[in-house]
Design a protein around this motif. Sequence first.
Motif, mmCIF file in Angstrom:
data_model
loop_
_atom_site.group_PDB
_atom_site.id
_atom_site.type_symbol
_atom_site.label_atom_id
_atom_site.label_comp_id
_atom_site.label_asym_id
_atom_site.label_seq_id
_atom_site.Cartn_x
_atom_site.Cartn_y
_atom_site.Cartn_z
ATOM 1 N N ALA A 230 10.366 12.244 -4.070
ATOM 2 C CA ALA A 230 8.820 12.765 -3.303
ATOM 3 C C ALA A 230 8.962 11.632 -2.067
ATOM 4 C CB ALA A 230 7.451 12.423 -3.936
ATOM 5 N N THR A 231 8.784 12.169 -0.988
ATOM 6 C CA THR A 231 8.728 11.033 0.623
ATOM 7 C C THR A 231 7.116 10.050 -0.084
ATOM 8 O OG1 THR A 231 9.350 12.663 1.348
ATOM 9 C CG2 THR A 231 7.671 11.305 2.154
ATOM 10 N N VAL A 232 6.997 9.038 0.476
ATOM 11 C CA VAL A 232 5.358 8.576 0.687
ATOM 12 C C VAL A 232 5.652 7.146 1.487
ATOM 13 C CG1 VAL A 232 5.496 8.268 -2.272
ATOM 14 C CG2 VAL A 232 6.736 6.534 -0.897
ATOM 15 N N GLU A 233 4.724 7.560 2.373
ATOM 16 C CA GLU A 233 4.161 6.001 3.222
ATOM 17 C C GLU A 233 4.173 4.782 2.179
ATOM 18 O OE1 GLU A 233 1.592 7.245 6.091
ATOM 19 O OE2 GLU A 233 2.359 9.498 5.430
ATOM 20 N N ILE A 234 4.680 4.191 3.174
ATOM 21 C CA ILE A 234 4.534 2.245 2.150
ATOM 22 C C ILE A 234 4.563 1.419 3.954
ATOM 23 C CG2 ILE A 234 5.675 0.326 1.465
ATOM 24 C CD1 ILE A 234 7.735 2.439 0.219
ATOM 25 N N THR A 235 3.305 0.552 2.917
ATOM 26 C CA THR A 235 2.948 -0.401 4.177
ATOM 27 C C THR A 235 3.117 -1.630 3.873
ATOM 28 O OG1 THR A 235 1.534 1.006 5.825
ATOM 29 C CG2 THR A 235 0.888 -1.490 5.861
ATOM 30 N N ILE A 236 3.481 -2.685 3.805
ATOM 31 C CA ILE A 236 4.263 -4.456 3.031
ATOM 32 C C ILE A 236 3.557 -5.542 3.960
ATOM 33 C CG2 ILE A 236 5.812 -5.892 2.329
ATOM 34 C CD1 ILE A 236 7.460 -3.168 1.868
ATOM 35 N N ALA A 237 2.692 -5.642 3.331
ATOM 36 C CA ALA A 237 1.888 -7.381 3.689
ATOM 37 C C ALA A 237 2.620 -7.805 4.172
ATOM 38 C CB ALA A 237 0.396 -7.191 3.860
ATOM 39 N N MET A 238 3.079 -8.536 5.562
ATOM 40 C CA MET A 238 3.640 -10.214 5.672
ATOM 41 C C MET A 238 2.797 -11.024 4.815
ATOM 42 S SD MET A 238 6.489 -9.117 6.761
ATOM 43 C CE MET A 238 6.902 -7.828 4.591
ATOM 44 N N PRO A 239 3.359 -12.357 4.845
ATOM 45 C CA PRO A 239 2.935 -13.218 3.899
ATOM 46 C C PRO A 239 2.085 -13.811 5.746
ATOM 47 C CG PRO A 239 5.016 -13.468 3.139
ATOM 48 C CD PRO A 239 5.080 -12.540 4.567
ATOM 49 N N ARG A 240 0.916 -14.524 5.667
ATOM 50 C CA ARG A 240 0.157 -14.531 6.872
ATOM 51 C C ARG A 240 0.803 -15.691 7.324
ATOM 52 N NH1 ARG A 240 -0.739 -9.883 7.389
ATOM 53 N NH2 ARG A 240 -2.429 -9.409 6.226
ATOM 54 N N GLN B 40 1.266 -1.000 -0.100
ATOM 55 C CA GLN B 40 0.379 0.390 -0.039
ATOM 56 C C GLN B 40 1.338 1.218 0.097
ATOM 57 O OE1 GLN B 40 -2.870 -0.805 -0.162
ATOM 58 N NE2 GLN B 40 -3.592 1.127 0.055
ATOM 59 N N VAL B 41 0.472 2.595 -0.817
ATOM 60 C CA VAL B 41 1.233 3.013 -0.846
ATOM 61 C C VAL B 41 0.621 4.240 -0.231
ATOM 62 C CG1 VAL B 41 1.871 3.459 -3.129
ATOM 63 C CG2 VAL B 41 3.749 4.417 -1.845
ATOM 64 N N ARG B 42 0.812 5.723 0.190
ATOM 65 C CA ARG B 42 0.381 6.408 -0.014
ATOM 66 C C ARG B 42 1.499 8.534 -0.336
ATOM 67 N NH1 ARG B 42 -0.901 3.654 3.819
ATOM 68 N NH2 ARG B 42 0.357 4.002 4.854
ATOM 69 N N GLY B 43 0.399 9.170 -1.016
ATOM 70 C CA GLY B 43 1.531 10.197 -0.955
ATOM 71 C C GLY B 43 0.942 11.224 -1.461
ATOM 72 N N THR B 44 1.932 12.521 -2.362
ATOM 73 C CA THR B 44 1.186 12.788 -3.500
ATOM 74 C C THR B 44 1.711 12.863 -4.583
ATOM 75 O OG1 THR B 44 1.200 14.025 -1.405
ATOM 76 C CG2 THR B 44 0.991 15.511 -3.474
ATOM 77 N N GLY C 153 0.017 17.247 -7.340
ATOM 78 C CA GLY C 153 -0.687 18.154 -6.394
ATOM 79 C C GLY C 153 -1.646 17.465 -5.590
ATOM 80 N N ILE C 154 -2.284 15.926 -5.532
ATOM 81 C CA ILE C 154 -3.087 15.660 -5.257
ATOM 82 C C ILE C 154 -2.579 13.813 -4.582
ATOM 83 C CG2 ILE C 154 -5.152 14.073 -6.322
ATOM 84 C CD1 ILE C 154 -5.087 15.609 -9.103
ATOM 85 N N ALA C 155 -3.188 14.548 -3.857
ATOM 86 C CA ALA C 155 -2.960 12.589 -2.133
ATOM 87 C C ALA C 155 -3.368 11.586 -3.299
ATOM 88 C CB ALA C 155 -3.279 13.386 -1.486
ATOM 89 N N ARG D 234 0.411 6.053 -10.873
ATOM 90 C CA ARG D 234 0.416 7.501 -10.808
ATOM 91 C C ARG D 234 2.181 8.468 -11.249
ATOM 92 N NH1 ARG D 234 -3.910 9.670 -7.920
ATOM 93 N NH2 ARG D 234 -4.992 8.262 -6.819
ATOM 94 N N GLU D 235 1.971 10.147 -12.223
ATOM 95 C CA GLU D 235 2.885 10.611 -12.400
ATOM 96 C C GLU D 235 3.769 11.179 -10.921
ATOM 97 O OE1 GLU D 235 5.086 10.671 -15.403
ATOM 98 O OE2 GLU D 235 3.365 9.344 -16.159
ATOM 99 N N ILE D 236 4.881 10.687 -10.033
ATOM 100 C CA ILE D 236 5.425 10.665 -9.141
ATOM 101 C C ILE D 236 6.872 11.308 -9.846
ATOM 102 C CG2 ILE D 236 6.313 8.679 -8.660
ATOM 103 C CD1 ILE D 236 5.046 9.796 -5.985
#
Length: 121
Positions: free
Chosen positions: A63-73, A26-30, A34-36, A57-59
Amino acid sequence: MSATGGAGTALERRAERRIAVHLPLQVRGTDRDGIAFEESTETENVCRSGTAFVISREIELGATVEITIAMPRQSRQGETDFATVGRIVHVMPGKTKREKIVGVEFTGPRFHRIFAPESAD
């Protein structure tokens, strides 16, 4: 790291070996406009200090991004998902016109999980 150097140059400067592994991300950024945004994708490869993944997205470089990597269950270590922040250090064309492959250097917590590469078969 310079984004203007050739791919070979960037690979030669890498301090850690990247492991080809596909994990939900999951990645979050701008974006460039300039659109979140928040986008679900998957890793192309990972190492302790960064990852690469496909994004629609064009990035901008830097740029700074927030990342969440899901670990294998099936993890036996009871791990939680890995969350960090990072800086875009390279952007390359993806398989389609809309896709970009971005490389991120973690500026927050580093990845401490070790993976075996996925089979090329």
